[in-house]
Design an enzyme around this catalytic site. Structure first.
Site, PDB file in Angstrom:
ATOM      1  N   CYS A 248      49.608  69.767  42.519  1.00 12.79           N
ATOM      2  CA  CYS A 248      48.311  70.428  42.360  1.00 12.79           C
ATOM      3  C   CYS A 248      47.425  70.010  43.538  1.00 12.79           C
ATOM      4  O   CYS A 248      47.813  69.183  44.360  1.00 12.79           O
ATOM      5  CB  CYS A 248      47.678  70.023  41.032  1.00 12.79           C
ATOM      6  SG  CYS A 248      47.167  68.283  40.949  1.00 12.79           S
TER       7      CYS A 248
ATOM      8  N   CYS B  22      46.709  66.150  43.716  1.00 15.42           N
ATOM      9  CA  CYS B  22      47.846  65.363  44.197  1.00 15.42           C
ATOM     10  C   CYS B  22      48.130  65.634  45.668  1.00 15.42           C
ATOM     11  O   CYS B  22      48.452  64.706  46.416  1.00 15.42           O
ATOM     12  CB  CYS B  22      49.073  65.644  43.334  1.00 15.42           C
ATOM     13  SG  CYS B  22      48.880  65.009  41.648  1.00 15.42           S
TER      14      CYS B  22
ATOM     15  N   HIS C  79      48.724  61.681  37.199  1.00 13.41           N
ATOM     16  CA  HIS C  79      49.895  62.497  37.506  1.00 13.41           C
ATOM     17  C   HIS C  79      50.948  61.613  38.158  1.00 13.41           C
ATOM     18  O   HIS C  79      50.636  60.568  38.733  1.00 13.41           O
ATOM     19  CB  HIS C  79      49.517  63.632  38.454  1.00 13.41           C
ATOM     20  CG  HIS C  79      48.673  64.688  37.833  1.00 13.41           C
ATOM     21  ND1 HIS C  79      48.444  65.894  38.445  1.00 13.41           N
ATOM     22  CD2 HIS C  79      47.994  64.732  36.658  1.00 13.41           C
ATOM     23  CE1 HIS C  79      47.672  66.643  37.684  1.00 13.41           C
ATOM     24  NE2 HIS C  79      47.373  65.951  36.591  1.00 13.41           N
TER      25      HIS C  79
ATOM     26  N   GLU D 228      52.528  61.890  40.913  1.00 16.89           N
ATOM     27  CA  GLU D 228      52.289  61.657  42.340  1.00 16.89           C
ATOM     28  C   GLU D 228      51.244  60.575  42.565  1.00 16.89           C
ATOM     29  O   GLU D 228      51.426  59.698  43.414  1.00 16.89           O
ATOM     30  CB  GLU D 228      51.800  62.947  43.030  1.00 16.89           C
ATOM     31  CG  GLU D 228      52.768  64.099  42.950  1.00 16.89           C
ATOM     32  CD  GLU D 228      52.488  65.060  41.805  1.00 16.89           C
ATOM     33  OE1 GLU D 228      52.665  66.276  42.003  1.00 16.89           O
ATOM     34  OE2 GLU D 228      52.100  64.599  40.704  1.00 16.89           O
TER      35      GLU D 228
END
Length: 149
Positions: free
Chosen positions: A82, A85, A52, A54
């Site tokens: 999420c 993260c 992701h 992040e």
């Protein structure tokens, strides 16, 4: 620069992701007023569910400064994080988390749950959501609409 201006840079990263058929989420990390890392989702191209935006910027920023703690840093990300993260943000000791679009399905900073309000963590970043949320939301909606076509 202010939060909106930094989010515009994260938004440009999200647009880069869309161009390569990744889910368009972008992120930057700012430390002492300077962007030290920028990136976007790469889960599809790398076959890595943890790639992701992040996670990518946290990994790269930590390597860049030579410390796994990003104390004093601010993360700007175009989509509400999420749980995975958010956990990485906590462990990196990021001071401020600024996000754009709310994620009603998996967002953990107010949408599906409010992890940032839990008292069980040893660190909690300051959280601000909804910065450029219309632009960030529209980019995601258009991406998924195009994929369904």
């Amino acid at each position: 620069m202010n939060d909106e201006q930094f989010m515009e840079i994260a938004f440009l990263e999200a647009k880069k992701a869309k161009k390569v058929n990744e889910i368009p989420v972008g992120a930057i990390i700012v430390l002492n007023g300077q962007i030290i890392e920028r990136g976007h989702n790469q889960s599809i191209s790398t076959d890595d569910p943890t790639s992701h935006a992040e996670i990518n910027v946290i990994r790269n920023a930590a390597k860049k400064i030579g410390n796994y703690r990003l104390t004093g840093a601010t993360m700007y990300v175009t989509l509400e994080p999420c749980a995975m993260c958010y956990g990485a943000i906590i462990h990196a000791r990021i001071k401020r988390l600024i996000f754009g679009a709310y994620d009603l399905k998996t967002g953990v900073c107010g949408s599906s749950i409010k992890l940032h309000e839990q008292k069980c963590f040893n660190h909690s970043p300051e959280v601000k959501g909804g910065v450029l949320k219309e632009d960030c939301s529209l980019l995601l909606k258009d991406f998924f609409k195009e994929r369904r076509s």
